[in-house]
Design a protein around this motif. Structure first.
Motif, mmCIF file in Angstrom:
data_model
loop_
_atom_site.group_PDB
_atom_site.id
_atom_site.type_symbol
_atom_site.label_atom_id
_atom_site.label_comp_id
_atom_site.label_asym_id
_atom_site.label_seq_id
_atom_site.Cartn_x
_atom_site.Cartn_y
_atom_site.Cartn_z
ATOM 1 N N ALA A 40 0.823 -1.211 0.000
ATOM 2 C CA ALA A 40 0.000 0.000 0.000
ATOM 3 C C ALA A 40 0.856 1.259 0.000
ATOM 4 C CB ALA A 40 -0.922 -0.005 1.219
ATOM 5 N N THR A 41 1.878 1.288 0.851
ATOM 6 C CA THR A 41 2.718 2.481 0.946
ATOM 7 C C THR A 41 3.556 2.655 -0.316
ATOM 8 O OG1 THR A 41 2.836 2.138 3.340
ATOM 9 C CG2 THR A 41 4.366 3.704 2.391
ATOM 10 N N GLY A 42 4.065 1.548 -0.868
ATOM 11 C CA GLY A 42 4.833 1.622 -2.101
ATOM 12 C C GLY A 42 3.993 2.108 -3.265
ATOM 13 N N SER A 43 2.739 1.659 -3.303
ATOM 14 C CA SER A 43 1.836 2.105 -4.360
ATOM 15 C C SER A 43 1.539 3.594 -4.229
ATOM 16 C CB SER A 43 0.520 1.318 -4.307
ATOM 17 O OG SER A 43 -0.417 1.830 -5.234
ATOM 18 N N MET A 44 1.189 4.031 -3.026
ATOM 19 C CA MET A 44 0.815 5.429 -2.844
ATOM 20 C C MET A 44 2.020 6.350 -2.925
ATOM 21 S SD MET A 44 -1.847 7.256 -2.811
ATOM 22 C CE MET A 44 -2.732 5.734 -3.085
ATOM 23 N N ALA A 45 3.226 5.836 -2.643
ATOM 24 C CA ALA A 45 4.434 6.638 -2.830
ATOM 25 C C ALA A 45 4.598 7.013 -4.288
ATOM 26 C CB ALA A 45 5.663 5.876 -2.341
ATOM 27 N N ASN A 46 4.065 6.174 -5.186
ATOM 28 C CA ASN A 46 4.074 6.467 -6.612
ATOM 29 C C ASN A 46 2.864 7.295 -7.011
ATOM 30 O OD1 ASN A 46 6.305 4.884 -8.237
ATOM 31 N ND2 ASN A 46 5.647 3.515 -6.612
ATOM 32 N N VAL A 47 1.688 6.749 -6.805
ATOM 33 C CA VAL A 47 0.458 7.365 -7.314
ATOM 34 C C VAL A 47 0.129 8.673 -6.606
ATOM 35 C CG1 VAL A 47 -2.029 7.019 -7.649
ATOM 36 C CG2 VAL A 47 -0.440 5.121 -8.002
ATOM 37 N N GLY A 48 0.402 8.756 -5.319
ATOM 38 C CA GLY A 48 0.058 9.958 -4.570
ATOM 39 C C GLY A 48 1.231 10.813 -4.149
ATOM 40 N N GLY A 49 2.424 10.205 -4.070
ATOM 41 C CA GLY A 49 3.607 10.948 -3.668
ATOM 42 C C GLY A 49 3.645 11.231 -2.176
ATOM 43 N N ALA A 50 4.519 12.159 -1.799
ATOM 44 C CA ALA A 50 4.735 12.462 -0.389
ATOM 45 C C ALA A 50 3.523 13.091 0.272
ATOM 46 C CB ALA A 50 5.946 13.398 -0.238
ATOM 47 N N ALA A 51 2.569 13.585 -0.512
ATOM 48 C CA ALA A 51 1.374 14.179 0.080
ATOM 49 C C ALA A 51 0.401 13.120 0.573
ATOM 50 C CB ALA A 51 0.679 15.080 -0.946
ATOM 51 N N SER A 52 0.414 11.940 -0.044
ATOM 52 C CA SER A 52 -0.576 10.910 0.278
ATOM 53 C C SER A 52 0.017 9.672 0.934
ATOM 54 C CB SER A 52 -1.318 10.485 -0.994
ATOM 55 O OG SER A 52 -1.951 11.577 -1.599
ATOM 56 N N ALA A 53 1.268 9.346 0.612
ATOM 57 C CA ALA A 53 1.873 8.140 1.166
ATOM 58 C C ALA A 53 1.877 8.126 2.696
ATOM 59 C CB ALA A 53 3.293 7.966 0.622
ATOM 60 N N PRO A 54 2.165 9.255 3.362
ATOM 61 C CA PRO A 54 2.107 9.227 4.838
ATOM 62 C C PRO A 54 0.700 8.957 5.365
ATOM 63 C CG PRO A 54 3.330 11.144 4.063
ATOM 64 C CD PRO A 54 2.661 10.540 2.869
ATOM 65 N N ILE A 55 -0.329 9.396 4.642
ATOM 66 C CA ILE A 55 -1.707 9.156 5.072
ATOM 67 C C ILE A 55 -1.992 7.665 5.082
ATOM 68 C CG2 ILE A 55 -4.142 9.519 4.503
ATOM 69 C CD1 ILE A 55 -3.362 12.187 3.256
ATOM 70 N N VAL A 56 -1.652 6.995 3.972
ATOM 71 C CA VAL A 56 -1.896 5.556 3.867
ATOM 72 C C VAL A 56 -1.041 4.792 4.868
ATOM 73 C CG1 VAL A 56 -1.674 3.544 2.345
ATOM 74 C CG2 VAL A 56 -2.637 5.680 1.473
ATOM 75 N N ALA A 57 0.245 5.167 4.983
ATOM 76 C CA ALA A 57 1.120 4.496 5.945
ATOM 77 C C ALA A 57 0.591 4.645 7.364
ATOM 78 C CB ALA A 57 2.539 5.058 5.845
ATOM 79 N N GLY A 58 0.089 5.836 7.689
ATOM 80 C CA GLY A 58 -0.447 6.082 9.023
ATOM 81 C C GLY A 58 -1.691 5.278 9.320
ATOM 82 N N VAL A 59 -2.496 5.003 8.289
ATOM 83 C CA VAL A 59 -3.688 4.171 8.482
ATOM 84 C C VAL A 59 -3.294 2.740 8.822
ATOM 85 C CG1 VAL A 59 -5.684 3.137 7.300
ATOM 86 C CG2 VAL A 59 -5.198 5.578 7.029
ATOM 87 N N TYR A 60 -2.269 2.232 8.150
ATOM 88 C CA TYR A 60 -1.825 0.854 8.385
ATOM 89 C C TYR A 60 -1.060 0.723 9.698
ATOM 90 C CZ TYR A 60 -3.254 -0.844 3.794
ATOM 91 O OH TYR A 60 -4.001 -1.232 2.704
ATOM 92 N N SER A 61 -0.265 1.736 10.017
ATOM 93 C CA SER A 61 0.494 1.735 11.266
ATOM 94 C C SER A 61 0.803 3.188 11.625
ATOM 95 C CB SER A 61 1.792 0.942 11.109
ATOM 96 O OG SER A 61 2.521 0.917 12.327
ATOM 97 N N PRO A 62 0.045 3.774 12.582
ATOM 98 C CA PRO A 62 0.167 5.204 12.886
ATOM 99 C C PRO A 62 1.588 5.689 13.124
ATOM 100 C CG PRO A 62 -1.727 4.278 14.014
ATOM 101 C CD PRO A 62 -0.994 3.120 13.398
ATOM 102 N N ALA A 63 2.429 4.869 13.756
ATOM 103 C CA ALA A 63 3.792 5.301 14.055
ATOM 104 C C ALA A 63 4.675 5.338 12.815
ATOM 105 C CB ALA A 63 4.422 4.382 15.098
#
Length: 396
Positions: free
Chosen positions: A339-362
């Protein structure tokens, strides 16, 4: 041409800056958090100015937009590259980087394949330039979209429907990834994933130190360096010859490549410590402000062309997902990395932290690091993808 409420440069600039500030202020209000979770502020930063232009509040053409496009992009890219911690990205391990690269490969492969299937149906003779620009957004985010737009000379009218695709398909996929976070254990069992790396990163990022408050001297240095890099790259880029016929590498492309490369080189110097006081955030402000000017030049009539463009975008994302799933199975990667690898591409730094935080807040900062890596890859990989799309267009 109807008159607008704001016409002269300074009121137009003040309006765009005000819109950006209000959007981010609203995103921090508790009851509105769910809205901005699925439609991040960057989306509103584009659509609100577009609506303002549509209803005659600001003009569709202004010298302000040209200035912002010329200088805010290299300004933001330089600060993002200068402050990147390449060593920290490498510490994420081959699994995380492998999934991010798989996502990049899916976009690079999907671009020309998508245009080969759909390209013949578009009435716009330079539709390929819009898809080339979209490849930048889907390998790194907004900064790379703007970079590819300038590199390939994408007209605003051509880009407009692709920006709608970027929102609907790109952020629609982000919504699906957020929903899938509830099925992490099921997915991890299916691929036989080893989750120890995620747990170790979780502990490491939890123990990470916080940033320091910025001083006037540091802010002056950050802004000064960014402006010198922006102006200097434009001047130096004009000294290099254009390459290709039709032109593939123009003076604008040279400027972008120069500012990114110089920024990366400086990231190995003590200047990178400016990130301790939030230098990259200054870059993001410039980037989002630039996005408001792109929205202000958009035309809502492009929505009429959206159905075909949306089908093409969904097809492109589907190829990206297939490549990710194959890589996840082969590498036994946890869903977090997928999920984070995908959003790091499709969404970039604006969205990847959001998805990463949903999977693991820390682990939201891990998403940011992977998103920054996407920015770096996007300058080069998206350019290659755009060239491939151009070749398909010539073949069609």
């Amino acid at each position: 041409m109807p008159s607008t409420l704001f016409a002269s440069p300074m009121p137009v600039l003040a309006f765009l800056v005000g819109v950006l500030g209000i959007v981010f202020w609203l995103s921090r209000i508790g009851p509105l958090a769910p809205i901005f979770k699925f439609l991040p502020p960057v989306i509103w930063a584009y659509f609100v100015p577009m609506l303002a232009t549509t209803f005659g509040i600001i003009p569709a053409d202004s010298v302000v937009y040209d200035w912002m496009s010329t200088y805010l992009l290299p300004f933001s890219l330089f600060l993002l590259m200068m402050t990147v911690d390449l060593k920290a990205i490498l510490r994420l391990g081959p699994l995380a980087l492998g999934m991010m690269l798989a996502g990049t490969l899916g976009i690079v492969i999907g671009g020309p394949l998508t245009f080969a299937v759909f390209g013949g149906f578009f009435e716009d003779p330079v539709a390929w330039k819009g898809f080339a620009a979209l490849s930048g957004s889907w390998i790194g985010g907004t900064a790379n979209l703007v970079a590819m737009k300038q590199s390939f000379g994408t007209p605003d009218s051509t880009l407009a429907p692709l920006l709608v695709v970027d929102v609907v398909a790109g952020y629609g996929w982000m919504g699906i990834l957020i929903v899938l976070s509830s099925y992490q254990q099921t997915f991890d069992r299916w691929v036989g994933a080893d989750t120890s790396a995620v747990e170790k990163m979780n502990q490491r990022m939890t123990d990470d130190s916080t940033k320091r408050p910025i001083t006037i001297e540091q802010l002056a240095m950050i802004v000064g360096l960014g402006l010198v890099a922006a102006v200097g790259s434009r001047q130096l880029g004009g000294l290099f010859p254009a390459l290709g016929d039709p032109t593939i590498i123009s003076a604008s492309t040279w400027a972008i490549l120069l500012v990114v490369t110089i920024g990366l080189l400086l990231s190995f110097t003590p200047l990178r410590r400016l990130e301790d006081v939030g230098a990259s955030r200054v870059g993001y402000v410039a980037l989002y402000l630039l996005l408001t000017s792109i929205g202000a030049k958009a035309n809502l009539q492009a929505v009429l062309d959206v159905p075909l463009y949306l089908a093409a975008g969904a097809f492109w994302i589907a190829i990206h997902v297939v490549v990710l799933l194959i890589a996840a199975r082969l590498l036994r990667a946890p869903l977090f990395f997928v999920a984070t690898g995908s959003m790091a591409n499709v969404g970039g730094a604006a969205s990847a932290p959001i998805v990463a935080g949903v999977y693991s807040p820390a682990l939201a900062p891990v998403g940011l690091l992977m998103g920054v890596a996407g920015y770096i890859l996007g300058i080069y990989a998206a350019f290659g993808c755009g060239v491939l799309i151009q070749q398909v267009a010539l073949w069609l």
